[in-house]
Design a protein around this motif. Structure first.
Motif, PDB file in Angstrom:
ATOM      1  N   ILE A   1      45.127  -2.177 107.823  1.00  0.00           N
ATOM      2  CA  ILE A   1      46.242  -1.268 107.532  1.00  0.00           C
ATOM      3  C   ILE A   1      46.836  -1.560 106.157  1.00  0.00           C
ATOM      4  CG2 ILE A   1      47.901  -2.772 108.686  1.00  0.00           C
ATOM      5  CD1 ILE A   1      47.968   1.072 108.484  1.00  0.00           C
ATOM      6  N   ASP A   2      46.889  -2.825 105.761  1.00  0.00           N
ATOM      7  CA  ASP A   2      47.421  -3.177 104.447  1.00  0.00           C
ATOM      8  C   ASP A   2      46.510  -2.667 103.326  1.00  0.00           C
ATOM      9  OD1 ASP A   2      49.592  -4.518 105.591  1.00  0.00           O
ATOM     10  OD2 ASP A   2      48.408  -6.353 105.853  1.00  0.00           O
ATOM     11  N   ILE A   3      45.175  -2.737 103.551  1.00  0.00           N
ATOM     12  CA  ILE A   3      44.235  -2.234 102.551  1.00  0.00           C
ATOM     13  C   ILE A   3      44.384  -0.721 102.410  1.00  0.00           C
ATOM     14  CG2 ILE A   3      41.813  -2.089 101.886  1.00  0.00           C
ATOM     15  CD1 ILE A   3      42.917  -4.908 101.828  1.00  0.00           C
ATOM     16  N   LEU A   4      44.515  -0.036 103.542  1.00  0.00           N
ATOM     17  CA  LEU A   4      44.678   1.424 103.501  1.00  0.00           C
ATOM     18  C   LEU A   4      45.964   1.819 102.786  1.00  0.00           C
ATOM     19  CD1 LEU A   4      43.484   2.449 107.099  1.00  0.00           C
ATOM     20  CD2 LEU A   4      42.257   2.743 104.928  1.00  0.00           C
ATOM     21  N   LEU A   5      47.051   1.120 103.079  1.00  0.00           N
ATOM     22  CA  LEU A   5      48.324   1.444 102.429  1.00  0.00           C
ATOM     23  C   LEU A   5      48.256   1.210 100.921  1.00  0.00           C
ATOM     24  CD1 LEU A   5      50.902  -0.009 105.003  1.00  0.00           C
ATOM     25  CD2 LEU A   5      50.262   2.374 104.647  1.00  0.00           C
ATOM     26  N   ALA A   6      47.566   0.147 100.493  1.00  0.00           N
ATOM     27  CA  ALA A   6      47.417  -0.110  99.056  1.00  0.00           C
ATOM     28  C   ALA A   6      46.621   1.009  98.399  1.00  0.00           C
ATOM     29  CB  ALA A   6      46.727  -1.452  98.840  1.00  0.00           C
ATOM     30  N   GLU A   7      45.588   1.486  99.069  1.00  0.00           N
ATOM     31  CA  GLU A   7      44.779   2.575  98.529  1.00  0.00           C
ATOM     32  C   GLU A   7      45.604   3.856  98.428  1.00  0.00           C
ATOM     33  OE1 GLU A   7      40.393   4.644  99.299  1.00  0.00           O
ATOM     34  OE2 GLU A   7      41.172   3.110 100.678  1.00  0.00           O
ATOM     35  N   ILE A   8      46.418   4.115  99.448  1.00  0.00           N
ATOM     36  CA  ILE A   8      47.270   5.316  99.424  1.00  0.00           C
ATOM     37  C   ILE A   8      48.271   5.245  98.268  1.00  0.00           C
ATOM     38  CG2 ILE A   8      49.078   6.526 100.691  1.00  0.00           C
ATOM     39  CD1 ILE A   8      47.565   5.809 103.275  1.00  0.00           C
TER      40      ILE A   8
ATOM     41  N   GLU B   1      41.659   7.858 109.372  1.00  0.00           N
ATOM     42  CA  GLU B   1      41.657   6.432 109.670  1.00  0.00           C
ATOM     43  C   GLU B   1      43.024   5.950 110.132  1.00  0.00           C
ATOM     44  OE1 GLU B   1      39.903   3.894 106.742  1.00  0.00           O
ATOM     45  OE2 GLU B   1      38.495   5.427 106.067  1.00  0.00           O
ATOM     46  N   LEU B   2      44.090   6.497 109.565  1.00  0.00           N
ATOM     47  CA  LEU B   2      45.429   6.096 109.985  1.00  0.00           C
ATOM     48  C   LEU B   2      45.728   6.540 111.415  1.00  0.00           C
ATOM     49  CD1 LEU B   2      47.478   6.843 106.731  1.00  0.00           C
ATOM     50  CD2 LEU B   2      46.962   4.600 107.695  1.00  0.00           C
ATOM     51  N   GLN B   3      45.149   7.701 111.809  1.00  0.00           N
ATOM     52  CA  GLN B   3      45.405   8.202 113.160  1.00  0.00           C
ATOM     53  C   GLN B   3      44.746   7.325 114.217  1.00  0.00           C
ATOM     54  OE1 GLN B   3      44.034  12.229 112.977  1.00  0.00           O
ATOM     55  NE2 GLN B   3      45.882  12.982 111.913  1.00  0.00           N
ATOM     56  N   THR B   4      43.716   6.585 113.815  1.00  0.00           N
ATOM     57  CA  THR B   4      43.071   5.689 114.789  1.00  0.00           C
ATOM     58  C   THR B   4      43.959   4.515 115.175  1.00  0.00           C
ATOM     59  OG1 THR B   4      42.049   4.405 113.004  1.00  0.00           O
ATOM     60  CG2 THR B   4      40.806   6.296 113.854  1.00  0.00           C
ATOM     61  N   PHE B   5      44.992   4.234 114.381  1.00  0.00           N
ATOM     62  CA  PHE B   5      45.886   3.110 114.694  1.00  0.00           C
ATOM     63  C   PHE B   5      46.865   3.439 115.812  1.00  0.00           C
ATOM     64  CE2 PHE B   5      44.316   1.732 110.642  1.00  0.00           C
ATOM     65  CZ  PHE B   5      44.338   0.351 110.687  1.00  0.00           C
TER      66      PHE B   5
ATOM     67  N   ASP C   1      45.947   4.002 118.784  1.00  0.00           N
ATOM     68  CA  ASP C   1      45.406   3.445 120.031  1.00  0.00           C
ATOM     69  C   ASP C   1      46.177   2.201 120.438  1.00  0.00           C
ATOM     70  OD1 ASP C   1      43.611   5.452 119.883  1.00  0.00           O
ATOM     71  OD2 ASP C   1      42.005   4.226 118.992  1.00  0.00           O
ATOM     72  N   GLY C   2      46.059   1.841 121.674  1.00  0.00           N
ATOM     73  CA  GLY C   2      46.832   0.728 122.199  1.00  0.00           C
ATOM     74  C   GLY C   2      46.356  -0.637 121.764  1.00  0.00           C
ATOM     75  N   LYS C   3      45.181  -0.736 121.129  1.00  0.00           N
ATOM     76  CA  LYS C   3      44.646  -2.051 120.789  1.00  0.00           C
ATOM     77  C   LYS C   3      45.303  -2.653 119.542  1.00  0.00           C
ATOM     78  CE  LYS C   3      40.778  -0.009 118.241  1.00  0.00           C
ATOM     79  NZ  LYS C   3      39.301   0.047 118.117  1.00  0.00           N
ATOM     80  N   TYR C   4      46.143  -1.892 118.845  1.00  0.00           N
ATOM     81  CA  TYR C   4      46.778  -2.395 117.633  1.00  0.00           C
ATOM     82  C   TYR C   4      48.221  -2.820 117.921  1.00  0.00           C
ATOM     83  CZ  TYR C   4      42.795  -0.456 115.104  1.00  0.00           C
ATOM     84  OH  TYR C   4      41.531  -0.187 114.658  1.00  0.00           O
ATOM     85  N   ASP C   5      48.725  -3.718 117.082  1.00  0.00           N
ATOM     86  CA  ASP C   5      50.108  -4.184 117.234  1.00  0.00           C
ATOM     87  C   ASP C   5      51.091  -3.064 116.924  1.00  0.00           C
ATOM     88  OD1 ASP C   5      49.051  -6.609 117.788  1.00  0.00           O
ATOM     89  OD2 ASP C   5      49.309  -7.427 115.758  1.00  0.00           O
ATOM     90  N   ASP C   6      52.306  -3.256 117.461  1.00  0.00           N
ATOM     91  CA  ASP C   6      53.332  -2.249 117.199  1.00  0.00           C
ATOM     92  C   ASP C   6      53.672  -2.161 115.707  1.00  0.00           C
ATOM     93  OD1 ASP C   6      53.417  -1.710 119.876  1.00  0.00           O
ATOM     94  OD2 ASP C   6      55.137  -3.048 120.268  1.00  0.00           O
ATOM     95  N   SER C   7      53.659  -3.286 115.009  1.00  0.00           N
ATOM     96  CA  SER C   7      53.979  -3.264 113.578  1.00  0.00           C
ATOM     97  C   SER C   7      52.946  -2.474 112.799  1.00  0.00           C
ATOM     98  CB  SER C   7      54.051  -4.699 113.038  1.00  0.00           C
ATOM     99  OG  SER C   7      52.804  -5.365 113.198  1.00  0.00           O
ATOM    100  N   HIS C   8      51.664  -2.603 113.166  1.00  0.00           N
ATOM    101  CA  HIS C   8      50.618  -1.838 112.487  1.00  0.00           C
ATOM    102  C   HIS C   8      50.749  -0.354 112.806  1.00  0.00           C
ATOM    103  CE1 HIS C   8      48.041  -5.771 112.474  1.00  0.00           C
ATOM    104  NE2 HIS C   8      49.002  -5.769 111.562  1.00  0.00           N
ATOM    105  N   LYS C   9      51.084  -0.052 114.043  1.00  0.00           N
ATOM    106  CA  LYS C   9      51.291   1.358 114.408  1.00  0.00           C
ATOM    107  C   LYS C   9      52.439   1.966 113.604  1.00  0.00           C
ATOM    108  CE  LYS C   9      49.659   0.954 119.188  1.00  0.00           C
ATOM    109  NZ  LYS C   9      50.046   1.103 120.618  1.00  0.00           N
ATOM    110  N   ALA C  10      53.522   1.211 113.425  1.00  0.00           N
ATOM    111  CA  ALA C  10      54.683   1.725 112.678  1.00  0.00           C
ATOM    112  C   ALA C  10      54.308   1.986 111.222  1.00  0.00           C
ATOM    113  CB  ALA C  10      55.834   0.727 112.766  1.00  0.00           C
ATOM    114  N   LYS C  11      53.540   1.069 110.626  1.00  0.00           N
ATOM    115  CA  LYS C  11      53.100   1.276 109.247  1.00  0.00           C
ATOM    116  C   LYS C  11      52.237   2.526 109.118  1.00  0.00           C
ATOM    117  CE  LYS C  11      53.124  -3.612 107.882  1.00  0.00           C
ATOM    118  NZ  LYS C  11      52.289  -4.753 107.402  1.00  0.00           N
ATOM    119  N   ALA C  12      51.312   2.699 110.050  1.00  0.00           N
ATOM    120  CA  ALA C  12      50.440   3.868 110.005  1.00  0.00           C
ATOM    121  C   ALA C  12      51.230   5.162 110.184  1.00  0.00           C
ATOM    122  CB  ALA C  12      49.355   3.749 111.080  1.00  0.00           C
ATOM    123  N   LEU C  13      52.195   5.142 111.116  1.00  0.00           N
ATOM    124  CA  LEU C  13      53.010   6.339 111.358  1.00  0.00           C
ATOM    125  C   LEU C  13      53.836   6.708 110.122  1.00  0.00           C
ATOM    126  CD1 LEU C  13      53.896   8.470 113.397  1.00  0.00           C
ATOM    127  CD2 LEU C  13      55.693   6.892 114.159  1.00  0.00           C
ATOM    128  N   ASP C  14      54.425   5.736 109.463  1.00  0.00           N
ATOM    129  CA  ASP C  14      55.211   6.004 108.247  1.00  0.00           C
ATOM    130  C   ASP C  14      54.326   6.571 107.148  1.00  0.00           C
ATOM    131  OD1 ASP C  14      57.459   5.085 109.489  1.00  0.00           O
ATOM    132  OD2 ASP C  14      57.351   3.053 108.650  1.00  0.00           O
TER     133      ASP C  14
END
Length: 1002
Positions: free
Chosen positions: A468-475, A509-513, A515-528
């Motif tokens: 998620i951090d790599i994706l956010l840096a790319e964005i 790729e962000l929408q795949t986060f 799923d329930g297998k990821y942490d809540d913090s990663h989900k929040a980053k992806a949603l933002d």
């Protein structure tokens, strides 16, 4: 009986102690009140209030002037009788000023209306650059609206190329502050002209331009063009009058297409090649003289009438963007006049073009050009003609100036070592900012993107990061790149389309986060991140008319805003010289022409008296009258004057570094003004140099000492003329060319100390230059003499100087040292513009306002220092100790308060009359009606003095009451009083006696 006396004595002692404590408490209360009151007398703060519409700013609590402070109803301050409540308020106020709620005035605001008029920014100018109403408001109507009027203390060697400007505050002999109480409150209004107005100015640039070098046969794209400024003056003046903007200061910002003329500038008169052609063609000179003044108006623009509509830019600042229908009449008439001009002069030979230009100048409104051309052509040897500098800015004769962002760029200012010089990068460049972004190639875009990626991931380092951090840096990288290089483009880059596809993949790729297998913090980053991407519109197919705030645009607009702010500081409300400049109805110029040998008659002097008197008259306001008293003073017949001249004459070795890098030392002979002024004052004390108006209160005498010498001579090493506190010194010699410290477009500026001759630096002995240098020089010292006289009369300084509060000294900025005024360097003209005339009038107004504020503040300070707490102390004493008969007397507080009430109405009336005049002067100056403002100065002086005198008289009437004793206070002494005092003294001695130090035992 003895027991009663003893009880009475004890009672008196107890009351005395209580009274003593009360007096101490009240005394400290007065001290606190006094310190608060005195705090308003401290140094003035330079901070500004949030409101720009307030007229006055008062000290203490940063309280602005309001109707509650101006007591319109005197009954609010008066009572029928000194009742207990009023008396208590009077004593609790701490001072008379506190009771009246009077505060010292810190700032008084003078409104200044300014219009920034944008031409070529509607999307049809250079690079199709468009400014919307939001951008106009954001960048140009919110410029720093309020700043103080400033004065520049005496300057040291300001013209020496190796020295920085430094002011000598120890030489200040005036009471007015450097940072004035008077502030300018700018009402800034931005107006964008339509497409038709842009077309008029593009047509004018094309029709009124000529080749700078008449022998240049290059293609039009590679030719340097000169646009006739005298004709352009008519177009600007016509537009200002048509829009009814004469009662405001107007700064035009032009952005015409560059394909009209690739490189061009503005100039009055002829170019260097045209002057050479005229010198060599004797028949052409005769033909011009025979033509006389038969030529009519260059452009038939007098037929344009003012619009009949009521809505125009100055009507409550109603306009931001003009419609074509609002200017269609003016545009059609101008285009028709320019087309007729083209037809009339199309295909003319070089001789015809030069003849037309010379006749136009001789029949124009600039007296300096008329006198120069007539005299040079009649002499048969037009050696005094010169080419003015090509510029891309100009200060007009009326209340307008302009910047052409498509012209130039050009350079001028000090050759070496100066500050604030005009360079090719001084003005914002549309091509290098907006154009550079618009014309970026695919390869450049890819390089930019690769560099951004490397920089971003270099920050992340080699550590393991979550996906998620790599994706956010790319964005973040893509977002910054697309906002800068993709959004709002008419022609899309292929790279932007690829990024559009990649952004779609990132969303998946962000929408795949989710799923329930990821942490809540990663989900929040992806949603933002998803929410942020949904709000974007970076890759839309349509070109947005609103234009986005890209980095390039913001950089360009911020630079343009800084340039326009400089126009307000340098030409609209410039700093003036340190001093008090008052308005006089009559100005008597005492002209002392000092020659080495005796001259038989005034007409034999090498001075153009008519041009000199016309120039000095132009420095006066319409309400003033000029008087001239010329005198000839040969040194051979006046031993005292000859001695003064000899003592003041000195020599100095001045280092020079020329434009081409050559270093040399120049030995200069000059007059030391400090010595010369002292010597001339001694002669003047004997009455030999005094005029008949020296003692008149309505007439100001201006002594101008004009030294005519054979050898090269300057004033204070660098000047041709200089203004002193009580005189003006001018020097004129026979030197034909003198290389100054200034340059214009890479060429040294030569001064002609004798006549207006064109010389080149290569003609000087011992100096060779690799490029031709042919520059202007000043027509004798006339231009310098007028500039110095303007400084002596009203404090006007060269346009490049302004006082900086941050540096506490004068700073230079040469961008606005343009126009044909005595205060500019790019033209030898000495025509005083309306900007300078208004500055002269404003200088007189501000001096009187400043002195009035100081007088009123000093009176209010006396009221602050007049304590009402002291009256309470006296009242308490008198209430405690009454007369033996038991009759109470009126207290001092009641007496003083009653006396104050009898004077209060008159005091408030005096105060209100002063404030009323302040308001009237502020109002009429805001409407640029300086003639009306000048008529109010004399009443303001009288009212201010009347208020101060009445305050002094009122305070003087209080003090006899303070000293009056209604009855003597009888203090009874008995046998117990003396022992009590002895006991108190013994206790004090025991407490305060010095103690022996105890020995230390380890």
């Amino acid at each position: 009986m003895r027991i009663m006396d003893h009880n009475r004595s004890r009672y008196l002692h107890r009351q005395t102690t209580i009274l003593f404590l009360q007096l101490i408490a009240i005394f400290f209360l007065c001290l606190v009140t006094g310190s608060n009151g005195a705090s308003s007398v401290g140094s003035r703060k330079t901070g500004k209030s949030s409101s720009v519409f307030s007229l006055f700013n008062l000290k203490e609590k940063s309280k602005f002037w309001s109707e509650s402070v101006l007591h319109s109803d005197v009954e609010d301050l008066e009572t029928t009788s000194p009742g207990k409540a009023s008396l208590q308020n009077y004593t609790k106020a701490g001072s008379v000023a506190g009771y009246m709620k009077l505060l010292e005035v810190d700032s008084l605001y003078l409104p200044v209306p300014v219009n920034f008029i944008f031409i070529g920014f509607e999307g049809k100018g250079n690079h199709d650059f468009k400014l919307g109403p939001d951008e106009l408001e954001r960048w140009f109507t919110k410029i720093d609206h309020i700043f103080e009027h400033t004065r520049i203390p005496p300057i040291g060697e300001s013209l020496s190329p190796f020295y920085k400007i430094a002011v000598d505050k120890s030489r200040r002999h005036h009471q007015l502050p450097v940072v004035s109480h008077v502030n300018y409150n700018f009402s800034v209004h931005a107006i964008q002209m339509g497409e038709k107005v842009t077309a008029v100015f593009e047509q004018a640039i094309k029709s009124l331009s000529r080749k700078d070098n008449i022998s240049d046969t290059s293609d039009d794209e590679n030719v340097l063009w000169q646009v006739d400024m005298e004709t352009m003056d008519l177009i600007y003046t016509s537009l200002v009058e048509y829009l009814q903007l004469e009662d405001a200061y107007n700064v035009f910002i032009l952005n015409p297409k560059r394909n009209i003329r690739a490189k061009y500038g503005y100039r009055r008169g002829l170019s260097e090649s045209e002057i050479d052609f005229l010198k060599e063609s004797i028949p052409l000179q005769k033909k011009i003289l025979q033509s006389g003044s038969k030529q009519g108006s260059v452009l038939a623009l007098d037929k344009i009438k003012r619009p009949l509509y009521e809505k125009h830019p100055m009507l409550k600042f109603a306009w931001t963007t003009t419609e074509d229908i609002d200017t269609v009449e003016w545009s059609d008439i101008c285009v028709e006049a320019l087309e007729n001009y083209d037809k009339l002069h199309h295909g003319n030979e070089t001789a015809d073009i030069i003849q037309r230009q010379v006749l136009q100048s001789m029949n124009g409104k600039n007296e300096d050009m008329k006198l120069l051309l007539e005299k040079e052509l009649k002499s048969g040897e037009p050696a005094g003609l010169q080419a003015e500098c090509l510029t891309d800015t100009w200060v007009g004769g009326n209340r307008w100036a302009f910047i052409d962002l498509s012209a130039g760029p050009f350079t001028w200012g000090p050759s070496v070592g100066g500050e604030g010089v005009r360079t090719v990068h001084s003005l914002p460049n549309v091509t290098k900012t907006i154009g550079a972004v618009a014309e970026m190639t695919e390869e450049e875009a890819e390089n930019h993107l690769q560099g951004a990626i490397q920089d971003k991931f270099a920050v992340l380092g080699d550590k393991d990061h979550h996906a998620i951090d790599i994706l956010l840096a790319e964005i973040d990288i893509y977002e910054a790149f697309t906002f800068k290089h993709c959004k709002g483009r008419k022609v899309k880059l292929a790279l932007c389309e690829e990024l559009d596809e990649r952004m779609g993949d990132l969303k998946d790729e962000l929408q795949t986060f989710e799923d329930g297998k990821y942490d809540d913090s990663h989900k929040a980053k992806a949603l933002d991140a998803l929410k942020r991407m949904e709000s974007w519109n970076l890759f839309s197919d349509t070109f947005e008319e609103s234009q986005n705030y890209t980095v390039a645009r913001d950089t360009f607009l911020s630079d343009l805003g800084a340039t326009l702010w400089g126009s307000m500081r340098h030409i609209i409300s410039p700093s003036i010289a340190d001093g008090s400049y008052h308005h006089y109805e009559k100005i008597s110029f005492q002209l002392f022409f000092i020659t080495q040998e005796k001259v038989r008659h005034m007409i034999n002097l090498p001075v153009d008296l008519k041009a000199l008197m016309d120039g000095l008259s132009s420095l006066l306001l319409p309400s003033q009258k000029a008087m001239f008293s010329p005198h000839m003073l040969p040194l051979s017949e006046d031993p005292a004057l000859a001695m003064a001249f000899s003592v003041a004459r000195r020599a100095a070795a001045v280092p020079l570094l020329l434009v081409n890098g050559t270093y040399r030392t120049s030995v200069r002979s000059y007059l030391d003004t400090s010595i010369l002024q002292h010597q001339l004052q001694r002669i003047n004390d004997h009455g030999s140099l005094k005029g008949k108006h020296a003692q008149s209160r309505s007439t100001l005498e201006v002594p101008i000492f004009w030294f005519i010498h054979n050898d090269p001579l300057l004033v204070d090493k660098h000047y041709q003329a200089k203004a002193l506190s009580d005189m003006v010194i001018v020097v004129q010699s026979e030197q034909t060319s003198w290389e100054s410290h200034l340059q214009c477009n890479g060429r040294s500026v030569l001064w002609d100390l004798r006549r207006n001759l064109v010389a080149s630096a290569s003609s000087m002995v011992g100096l060779r230059v690799t490029h031709a240098v042919s520059l202007f020089s000043y027509r004798r010292p006339l231009k310098a003499a007028l500039a110095s006289t303007a400084e002596h009369l009203a404090g006007l300084l060269p346009l490049h100087l302004v006082y900086s509060q941050a540096h506490e000294t004068a700073l230079e900025d040469w961008i606005w040292s343009v126009g044909c005024s005595p205060l500019s360097i790019t033209s030898p003209g000495w025509h005083v513009s309306q900007f300078q005339t208004d500055t002269i009038a404003r200088s007189y107004v501000i001096t009187t306002l400043e002195e009035s504020i100081q007088l009123v503040n000093s009176a209010i300070h006396l009221l602050v220092m007049e304590r009402t707490c002291i009256l309470a102390l006296v009242s308490i004493v008198r209430n405690k100790y009454v007369s033996s008969k038991g009759n109470l007397t009126k207290t001092s507080a009641e007496k003083t308060f009653k006396l104050f009430q009898s004077q209060e109405r008159e005091l408030v009336n005096h105060y209100n009359s002063v404030v009323s005049l302040w308001r009237r002067i502020s109002t009429v100056t805001g409407e640029l009606r300086y003639a009306d403002a000048l008529r109010l100065l004399s009443p303001l002086e009288e009212k201010s003095k009347g208020f101060a005198d009445f305050v002094n008289a009122t305070i003087a009437s209080f003090h006899p009451i303070h000293c009056t004793r209604g009855r003597e206070v009888k203090v009874e002494f008995d046998m117990t009083t003396i022992p009590a005092f002895l006991i108190v003294l013994g206790i004090l001695w025991f407490v305060l006696k010095p103690r022996r130090p105890k020995p230390k035992i380890n």
